[in-house]
Design a protein around this motif. Sequence first.
Motif, short mmCIF file in Angstrom:
data_model
loop_
_atom_site.label_atom_id
_atom_site.label_comp_id
_atom_site.label_asym_id
_atom_site.label_seq_id
_atom_site.Cartn_x
_atom_site.Cartn_y
_atom_site.Cartn_z
N LEU A 128 0.81 -1.16 -0.13
CA LEU A 128 0.03 -0.07 0.06
C LEU A 128 1.04 0.92 -0.46
O LEU A 128 1.17 2.18 -0.63
CB LEU A 128 -0.94 -0.24 0.82
CG LEU A 128 -1.81 1.18 1.25
CD1 LEU A 128 -2.76 1.21 0.33
CD2 LEU A 128 -2.69 0.83 2.47
N PHE A 129 1.55 1.31 1.02
CA PHE A 129 2.85 2.34 0.46
C PHE A 129 3.68 2.65 -0.80
O PHE A 129 3.67 3.51 -0.65
CB PHE A 129 3.95 2.45 2.38
CG PHE A 129 4.08 3.54 2.89
CD1 PHE A 129 4.04 4.61 2.10
CD2 PHE A 129 5.73 3.42 3.23
CE1 PHE A 129 4.77 5.76 2.56
CE2 PHE A 129 6.48 5.02 3.75
CZ PHE A 129 5.66 6.30 3.47
N GLN A 186 3.84 -1.30 11.48
CA GLN A 186 2.23 -1.15 10.98
C GLN A 186 1.62 -0.30 11.14
O GLN A 186 0.56 0.78 10.64
CB GLN A 186 1.95 -2.11 12.28
CG GLN A 186 1.76 -3.49 11.64
CD GLN A 186 1.21 -4.32 13.37
OE1 GLN A 186 -0.24 -4.18 13.40
NE2 GLN A 186 1.38 -5.44 13.46
N LEU A 187 2.61 0.74 11.41
CA LEU A 187 1.94 2.45 12.02
C LEU A 187 2.70 3.21 10.49
O LEU A 187 2.39 4.42 10.85
CB LEU A 187 2.40 3.26 13.29
CG LEU A 187 2.02 2.17 15.05
CD1 LEU A 187 2.55 2.43 15.64
CD2 LEU A 187 0.57 2.57 15.02
N ILE A 188 3.04 2.66 10.31
CA ILE A 188 4.17 3.99 9.53
C ILE A 188 3.29 4.25 8.30
O ILE A 188 2.99 5.53 7.94
CB ILE A 188 5.35 2.63 8.35
CG1 ILE A 188 6.73 2.74 9.86
CG2 ILE A 188 5.53 3.47 7.68
CD1 ILE A 188 7.48 1.89 9.11
N PRO A 189 2.93 4.01 7.32
CA PRO A 189 1.65 3.96 6.82
C PRO A 189 0.45 5.13 7.07
O PRO A 189 0.41 6.12 6.49
CB PRO A 189 0.68 3.27 6.51
CG PRO A 189 1.52 1.80 6.12
CD PRO A 189 2.44 2.11 7.34
N SER A 240 11.12 0.89 -6.08
CA SER A 240 12.48 0.32 -5.42
C SER A 240 11.90 0.20 -3.97
O SER A 240 12.68 -0.91 -3.11
CB SER A 240 13.28 1.17 -5.59
OG SER A 240 12.76 2.61 -5.55
N SER A 241 10.89 1.23 -3.98
CA SER A 241 9.87 1.52 -2.30
C SER A 241 8.98 -0.13 -1.97
O SER A 241 9.90 -0.71 -1.06
CB SER A 241 9.51 1.89 -2.08
OG SER A 241 9.67 3.45 -2.38
N LEU A 242 8.66 -0.07 -2.63
CA LEU A 242 7.87 -2.12 -2.31
C LEU A 242 9.47 -3.32 -2.39
O LEU A 242 8.69 -3.63 -1.15
CB LEU A 242 7.62 -2.28 -4.03
CG LEU A 242 6.86 -3.42 -3.63
CD1 LEU A 242 5.48 -3.70 -2.87
CD2 LEU A 242 6.14 -3.40 -5.62
N PHE A 243 9.88 -2.80 -3.22
CA PHE A 243 11.28 -4.04 -2.66
C PHE A 243 12.35 -4.01 -1.84
O PHE A 243 12.06 -5.10 -0.43
CB PHE A 243 12.00 -4.28 -4.05
CG PHE A 243 11.22 -4.95 -5.63
CD1 PHE A 243 10.73 -5.98 -5.10
CD2 PHE A 243 11.22 -4.19 -6.37
CE1 PHE A 243 10.46 -6.29 -6.64
CE2 PHE A 243 10.99 -4.46 -7.50
CZ PHE A 243 10.17 -5.79 -7.88
N ALA A 244 12.02 -2.97 -0.94
CA ALA A 244 12.71 -2.79 0.18
C ALA A 244 11.70 -2.22 1.61
O ALA A 244 12.51 -3.40 2.54
CB ALA A 244 13.11 -0.88 -0.24
#
Length: 268
Positions: A133-134, A178-181, A149-153
């Motif tokens: 999602l992020f 779990q709180l990042i997004p 690149s963010s997805l894989f990271a």
Amino acid sequence: MGWVVKQQLMRGKRTRIWGGALLCWLCLMFATPKIPLSPKHHLYADMRNFLGVPNTLNVITNFPFLVVGVLGFVLCLQRNFFNIILRGELWGWALFYAGTAGVAFGSAYYHLKPDDNRVMWDTFPMMIAYSSLFSSFIVERMGEKIGLSSLFALLLFAFLSTAYGITYNDLRLCMAFQLIPSMAIPGMMYVFRSKYTHSRYWLFAAGIHVLAKFEGVADRKIYRVNRYIISGHSLEHLCLAIVPVLLSIMLMNRNMKFQRLGDHKERP
């Protein structure tokens, strides 16, 4: 010349974002105490059994994740209902819905017999969904390359956080992940413009996510207040299932903003 300056400004913003994320991670690891697993983590307010199903309501309230996840995944692949332009977005959204469906199985499996051996089956699918999602949000705001690149990271970080939690008996990384997004998305919305309409749904989803987490924390209090009908944790499941519903509505109704009007659009 203007394009070069714009690209430099964008790189500067990206550097500040990743630098801030690294700083937050360092603060988390050095300024907060270890959060080990304990039997108390598995003692939920509502542990009633109906029709021979242990912890019935905590188990069956995962069913909406399966419905929304499967439907969303199918609609992503059909590409007729959701306005998804870039392939990087398609991968991110499809994996988000797949992760959401995975939450239904992982969480139900865990709640049938809550213990340390099963807890990561509840956590890991959720972290996959959050990562996807992020990354979809980043593709929408910052571009396909950095989004992929963010997805894989993020997927790698989700795996490493889960492995760290199991190996060192420390839930800090998993809980923070779990709180990042819900923390990052509202702030980034006012830094990076969206190329789509209906972006307010991101804020709605972040707000519902925060509300769900409060319901989980107030598990027993909510259970007592509503006279032992449904616990806060079961409500947390139902509330979290609303998040992919809201985002699906956004995907069905959004449109590309006209480039020539982009500078005059208000930020969502």
